[in-house]
Scaffold this motif. Structure first.
Motif, PDB file in Angstrom:
ATOM      1  N   GLY A  72      88.518 -80.805  -7.420  1.00 44.72           N
ATOM      2  CA  GLY A  72      88.092 -79.428  -7.304  1.00 44.72           C
ATOM      3  C   GLY A  72      89.050 -78.514  -6.568  1.00 44.72           C
ATOM      4  N   THR A  73      88.483 -77.563  -5.851  1.00 48.60           N
ATOM      5  CA  THR A  73      89.224 -76.395  -5.371  1.00 48.60           C
ATOM      6  C   THR A  73      89.627 -76.445  -3.897  1.00 48.60           C
ATOM      7  N   TYR A  74      89.365 -77.534  -3.199  1.00 46.17           N
ATOM      8  CA  TYR A  74      89.847 -77.657  -1.818  1.00 46.17           C
ATOM      9  C   TYR A  74      91.323 -78.071  -1.875  1.00 46.17           C
ATOM     10  N   ALA A  75      92.144 -77.271  -2.517  1.00 42.71           N
ATOM     11  CA  ALA A  75      93.528 -77.658  -2.762  1.00 42.71           C
ATOM     12  C   ALA A  75      94.355 -76.431  -3.113  1.00 42.71           C
ATOM     13  N   GLN A  76      95.669 -76.606  -3.086  1.00 42.05           N
ATOM     14  CA  GLN A  76      96.546 -75.502  -3.463  1.00 42.05           C
ATOM     15  C   GLN A  76      96.567 -75.266  -4.968  1.00 42.05           C
ATOM     16  N   TYR A  77      96.270 -76.304  -5.751  1.00 47.77           N
ATOM     17  CA  TYR A  77      96.252 -76.177  -7.200  1.00 47.77           C
ATOM     18  C   TYR A  77      95.058 -76.950  -7.767  1.00 47.77           C
ATOM     19  N   VAL A  78      94.575 -76.472  -8.913  1.00 46.05           N
ATOM     20  CA  VAL A  78      93.563 -77.206  -9.667  1.00 46.05           C
ATOM     21  C   VAL A  78      93.808 -76.957 -11.150  1.00 46.05           C
ATOM     22  N   ALA A  79      93.662 -78.009 -11.954  1.00 48.88           N
ATOM     23  CA  ALA A  79      93.768 -77.896 -13.410  1.00 48.88           C
ATOM     24  C   ALA A  79      92.371 -77.942 -14.010  1.00 48.88           C
ATOM     25  N   VAL A  80      92.053 -76.935 -14.809  1.00 50.99           N
ATOM     26  CA  VAL A  80      90.724 -76.836 -15.419  1.00 50.99           C
ATOM     27  C   VAL A  80      90.870 -76.443 -16.884  1.00 50.99           C
ATOM     28  N   PRO A  81      89.849 -76.724 -17.712  1.00 51.10           N
ATOM     29  CA  PRO A  81      89.896 -76.266 -19.102  1.00 51.10           C
ATOM     30  C   PRO A  81      90.072 -74.753 -19.176  1.00 51.10           C
ATOM     31  N   ALA A  82      90.809 -74.299 -20.166  1.00 46.62           N
ATOM     32  CA  ALA A  82      91.092 -72.863 -20.292  1.00 46.62           C
ATOM     33  C   ALA A  82      89.822 -72.032 -20.379  1.00 46.62           C
TER      34      ALA A  82
END
Length: 337
Positions: free
Chosen positions: A112-122
Motif C-alpha cells: 500500500g501507500t506507507y511508502a514513497q512509491y506504489v504500483a496500482v492498476p491504472a
C-alpha cells in the motif's frame, strides 16, 4: 524506496521503516510517487492480525495521493507528472450492490501507500480534485468513500430528514456529517468529548449529546426527536440505542463495529418498527467517482487532525488507538531521491 512494512503481527510496534525495492509498473499499472498517505482503523487492526485474509509481509496503507512517476505497457490517457488520488478497492466486480469475492483493499495483501512509491492498476488512479491540496486529497479515499456509500447510496438520505451519527470524530463519521449536511439533512451526533460535539456543530450538526451520561438516550430523544437514518460505525450496545431512537420505517446503516458485537439484540424492536438495517463497506468505482464529484460540487474539505512523518507511522497508529483525534491522521512521505 523508503517504506513502512509489517512482517509479523503484534501491534503498531511491529512496523518497520526500511529501504525496499521500488516497484516497477506492470502492464496496465501506474507507478505513483506518493506525497501523502492517511491512516485508517484497518491499518491498526492489521498490525494485530485482526483483519480477514492476513498475508504478511505487507506495506500498509490504503489512502494516498501523489504524482504519476511511470506508466506500464498499455496504459493510455494517464500522463507522467499528473497529480492523482488512489481508489483503494481492488477487484470490486460488476455488481454495484456488493463487492466480488475477489475484492481486496490496497495495503494488505497488496502493498500500500506507507511508502514513497506504489504500483496500482491504472483504473485505480483518478485526477486530484483541483480545489484540494495533495494532503487533503490523500485524506479522502477509504473514509470518504465508505461515508458516501453509507449516507447517499445505502442510506438514501434526503433533504429535511433527521440523521444520527454516533461517535463523531473519526474520519468516516466526519465525512458522513459533511455529506448529510450537504444533502440538506438535520444531523445530530454523539461523543464522549464535549469539544468534539462543539466542533461538529461548527461543521453543520444541529446538536449533539455526550454519551458518557447515563441519561444520554433520553436527552438525545428530547433534543432530536427520532431519526430517519442512523449512520453507525460503532456497534456494541449503542446499536440498541439507535433502534430505540429510530422512527418507524427508519434506516440504520452500519459500516463498522469499533465497540464490538451487539449484546442482547431484541428482534421485535426491529420488526415492530419496520426498520431497515443495511450493511456497507468501501464502495464501487462508480461510488468513488460520484463521491469525488459530490465533494467537488459542495467543496467539501477533509478535517485533518495532524500529520506525522512516514518514519513515525508507529507513533501515528498508537495515537489513533487512543481515539482522541478529530479528523484524519496523515503521513507525510519524504521526497524520493
Amino acid at each position: 524506496m523508503k517504506a513502512i512494512i509489517l512482517r509479523e503481527t503484534g501491534g503498531p510496534q511491529k512496523l518497520s521503516y526500511e529501504e525496499l525495492p521500488t516497484p516497477a509498473p506492470k502492464e496496465g499499472e501506474v507507478l505513483v510517487r506518493l506525497k501523502y498517505a492517511s491512516l485508517n482503523r484497518r491499518d491498526v487492526w492489521i498490525t494485530y492480525g485482526q483483519y480477514p485474509g492476513m498475508q504478511l509481509p505487507a506495506i500498509l496503507g490504503s489512502d494516498g495521493s501523489g504524482e504519476v512517476a511511470a506508466v506500464g505497457e498499455g496504459v493510455k490517457n494517464i500522463k507522467e507528472g499528473s497529480e492523482v488520488v488512489i481508489y483503494p478497492s481492488l477487484n470490486w466486480g460488476e455488481n454495484q450492490s456488493f463487492n466480488d469475492s475477489r475484492h481486496t483493499v490496497l495495503g494488505m495483501p497488496s502493498d500500500g501507500t506507507y511508502a514513497q512509491y506504489v504500483a496500482v492498476p491504472a483504473e485505480n488512479v483518478y485526477p486530484k480534485p483541483d480545489y484540494l491540496s495533495l494532503e487533503e486529497a490523500a485524506a479522502l479515499p477509504l473514509s470518504a468513500l465508505t461515508a458516501y456509500r453509507a449516507v447517499a447510496v445505502r442510506g438514501e438520505v434526503k433533504e429535511g430528514e433527521t440523521v444520527l451519527i454516533p461517535g463523531i470524530g473519526s474520519g468516516v463519521a466526519l465525512y458522513a456529517l459533511q455529506i448529510a449536511v450537504s444533502l440538506g439533512a438535520k444531523v445530530f451526533v454523539t461523543s464522549s468529548d464535549d469539544e468534539k460535539i462543539k466542533r461538529a456543530v461548527e461543521l453543520g450538526a444541529a446538536g449533539g449529546v455526550n454519551y458518557g451520561s447515563d441519561t444520554y438516550v433520553k436527552e438525545l430523544k428530547k433534543l432530536m426527536g427520532q431519526a430517519d437514518v442512523s449512520i453507525d460505525g460503532v456497534g456494541g450496545s449503542t446499536f440498541n440505542d439507535l433502534i430505540y431512537l429510530s422512527k418507524p420505517g427508519a434506516r440504520i446503516v452500519n459500516f463498522g463495529s469499533t465497540a464490538g458485537p451487539v449484546p442482547e439484540l431484541v428482534l421485535p424492536r426491529l420488526f415492530f418498527k419496520h426498520l431497515d438495517v443495511k450493511g456497507t463497506t468501501m464502495g464501487s468505482p462508480k461510488d468513488f467517482e460520484e463521491m469525488l464529484q459530490f465533494f467537488a460540487k459542495h467543496e467539501i474539505r477533509p478535517i485533518i487532525d495532524r500529520a506525522f512523518p512516514l518514519e513515525q507511522a508507529e507513533e501515528a497508529q498508537l495515537y489513533m488507538e487512543k481515539g482522541k483525534q478529530f479528523g484524519k491522521i496523515m503521513l507525510e512521505i519524504p521526497e524520493a531521491e
